[in-house]
Design an enzyme around this catalytic site. Structure first.
Site, PDB file in Angstrom:
ATOM      1  CE1 TYR A 293      -2.476   6.515  -4.589  1.00  0.00           C
ATOM      2  CE2 TYR A 293      -3.936   8.074  -5.676  1.00  0.00           C
ATOM      3  CZ  TYR A 293      -3.490   6.782  -5.487  1.00  0.00           C
ATOM      4  OH  TYR A 293      -4.067   5.753  -6.193  1.00  0.00           O
ATOM      5  CE1 TYR A 344      -3.548   6.299  -9.576  1.00  0.00           C
ATOM      6  CE2 TYR A 344      -4.249   4.535 -11.036  1.00  0.00           C
ATOM      7  CZ  TYR A 344      -4.511   5.392  -9.982  1.00  0.00           C
ATOM      8  OH  TYR A 344      -5.729   5.330  -9.347  1.00  0.00           O
TER       9      TYR A 344
END
Ligand SMILES: [Zn+2]
Lengths: 394, 150
Positions: A293, A344
């Site tokens: 991430y 995102y």
């Protein structure tokens, strides 16, 4: 006593995602995006959405479980769950919570999801327009420290300075995501490749380690996975993707107020990674692909180090583009474009990509991938990570 | 101990003021008087920061406040260029430091480093507090800023 583990007990049988949009560009409301992703995951798994009996999410998702259940005509809701904490710290935790519910028998068919329309709601990258800052913020906001990037920057400064890690290592992380996104039709940054020159010329967000391309964008969309018992997954259309290990939390006082965590220059994965590998009975060297991430590239560095993928002493040599690219790199990473360049979606898009890699259907497929790790949002607290594998790994 | 009061603020007006909450009131009363006052546990005698309802070491609720020497060393830093608040537009970059106080159980505090926008910042450098009053605010408050120790 029988071993307490989730290893091999549940599988991800379906993945779903919406079209991904630049922030504010979604024609659909956030809740509608959530519904689309849930339906897509059910359709992928060949399961009637009315048979879903649980929802797990994170990051304070506004699409509440009961509202989804009502809108979809779910027959019976048996599990509704929210993982504490902001951002993507809980992405793998939400999947693990769904898995724990399924394995314990509290539910049979649980969706883990994230939906975001940052155009419809407030953006993350700016401080709130308030007159007085309360709590921790009273000791931060008056000094101009308000954004997520700023909350994490001093961890990165300290770690990189202590270990002599160059900004080029972070550049390789950013370029990897952008490179992989170029082949992905659903990637927001498709058609916008990132060269070293473009990166180096980009404006500072925060010195000394955050240029524009080190920071995630903000997007609209939704993603979902469907978690079922391992036995049931065998009868469904796709090759099952088994959960091998999962963990969440944070080390000693990782959330201490006003930047006082004793082990501060950390992504907060030190204990979490240990627990995840222990459950999986695997380590970083067993992984064919890693999804890490990116809120900020410095966080990816910390996360990779704390999961054992990168040695801080040799990070400058390990974090180079050739090693990170699919299909042939030594450590293919963020193979669909990640948070930086696919979308995102607070990391849910990375769980979907892990599943595609193990099914052998990814756009940037790593041949023969059997084990994929997903490292959730770093530097927040609590954090979470998971590792999934094919039947061959059981 | 001698204290320094700033003639002007480091950052422009318009940023959020700190809410003076009951848990942290002794700290804010201290800064108004040019003193750095933080939590010190009556149970185990150790300092902690930020303000908390309980001592994280011994679980005593009997938390006192103690003046500590207004100096420390830079533990980490950042220099934001992107204005995260409208008040900062046209006023970046500025420098934020995380300052460790070794004489107070290594608590850390966040503030601005008073320095030119392109000054080199060294982790470990000794700094001292500078008190920055906001007398016109309602209620008035004083921030703690930092400069390299001479
Ligand atoms: Zn105590």
């Amino acid at each position: 006593m029988s071993e307490r583990t989730l290893r091999g007990k549940v599988a991800i049988a379906g993945v779903g995602e919406t079209t991904y949009y630049r922030h504010g560009q979604s024609p659909d409301a956030e809740f509608k995006l959530a519904l689309q992703a849930v339906l897509a995951a059910c359709n992928d798994a060949g399961i009637d959405p009315r048979d879903v009996d649980g929802f797990a999410s994170y990051g304070g998702d506004r699409s509440e479980a009961v509202r989804l259940a009502a809108a979809l005509g779910i027959k019976e809701l048996r599990f509704s769950n929210m993982f504490w904490g902001g951002g993507g710290g809980g992405v793998c935790g939400a999947v693990a919570n769904a898995a724990a519910a399924v394995h314990s028998g509290m539910a049979d068919c649980v969706i883990a999801f994230r939906s975001l329309a940052q155009g419809q709601f407030a953006r993350y990258g700016r401080g709130a327009a308030v007159a007085a800052a309360a709590g921790d913020d009273a000791f931060l906001a008056p000094y101009g420290l308000m954004s997520p990037a700023q909350r994490f920057a001093m961890k990165i400064t300290r770690f990189m300075t202590d270990n002599g890690i160059r900004h080029e290592a972070l550049r390789a992380i950013a370029m990897t995501s952008y490179h992989h996104a170029q082949a992905n039709p659903n990637a927001v940054m498709r058609g916008r490749p990132l060269s070293a020159e473009k990166y180096d010329a980009s404006r500072w967000i925060i010195e000394p380690f955050h240029r524009l391309f080190d920071c995630c964008q903000e997007n609209d969309g939704a993603g979902a996975v469907l978690v079922v018992p391992a036995d049931r997954a065998k009868d469904l259309p796709h090759k099952p993707v088994y959960l091998l290990g999962a963990a969440q939390g944070g080390h000693h006082r990782s959330a201490a107020p006003v930047h006082n965590a004793p082990d501060y220059a950390s992504a907060h994965f030190k204990t979490v990674a240990r627990n995840m590998w222990e459950m999986a009975k695997l380590g970083p060297k067993d992984c064919n692909v890693v999804q890490a991430y990116e809120n900020f590239t410095g966080g990816v560095l910390l996360s990779l180090v704390e999961h054992g993928f990168v040695d801080p002493r040799t990070a400058n040599e390990e974090l180079v583009l050739d090693r990170l690219l699919a299909p042939g790199g030594a450590m293919p990473m963020n193979t669909s474009g990640g948070n930086l360049a696919e979308c995102y979606m607070h990391g849910l898009e990375m769980v979907n990509e892990a599943v595609r890699q193990l099914r052998g259907t990814a756009i940037n497929q790593v041949p023969g991938a059997n084990v994929v790790a997903v490292l959730g949002g770093p530097m927040v607290t609590p954090v979470s990570s998971l590792v999934v594998g094919t039947e061959a790994t059981l | 101990m001698s204290t320094t009061v700033l003639p002007a603020t480091v950052l422009p007006a318009g940023l959020p003021a700190p809410a003076i909450e009951p848990l942290a009131r002794p700290y804010w009363e201290g800064t108004r008087a040019g003193r750095l006052v933080i939590q010190k546990c009556r149970g185990c005698g150790r300092h902690q920061w930020g303000p908390e309802w309980i001592c994280h070491r011994c679980h005593s609720f009997d938390l006192d406040w103690a003046e500590v020497a207004p100096r420390g060393r830079i533990w980490s830093w950042q220099r934001p260029h992107h204005p995260v608040h409208s008040a900062l537009t046209g006023h970046t970059p500025y420098t934020i430091v995380l300052v460790e106080l070794p004489h107070a159980d290594n608590v850390r505090m966040v503030g601005n480093l008073i320095c030119p926008p392109d000054a080199k910042v060294e982790i470990g450098a000794a700094v001292e507090a500078v008190f920055e009053p906001h007398d016109a605010a309602d209620p008035p408050y004083t921030l703690v800023q930092w400069r390299l120790a001479g």
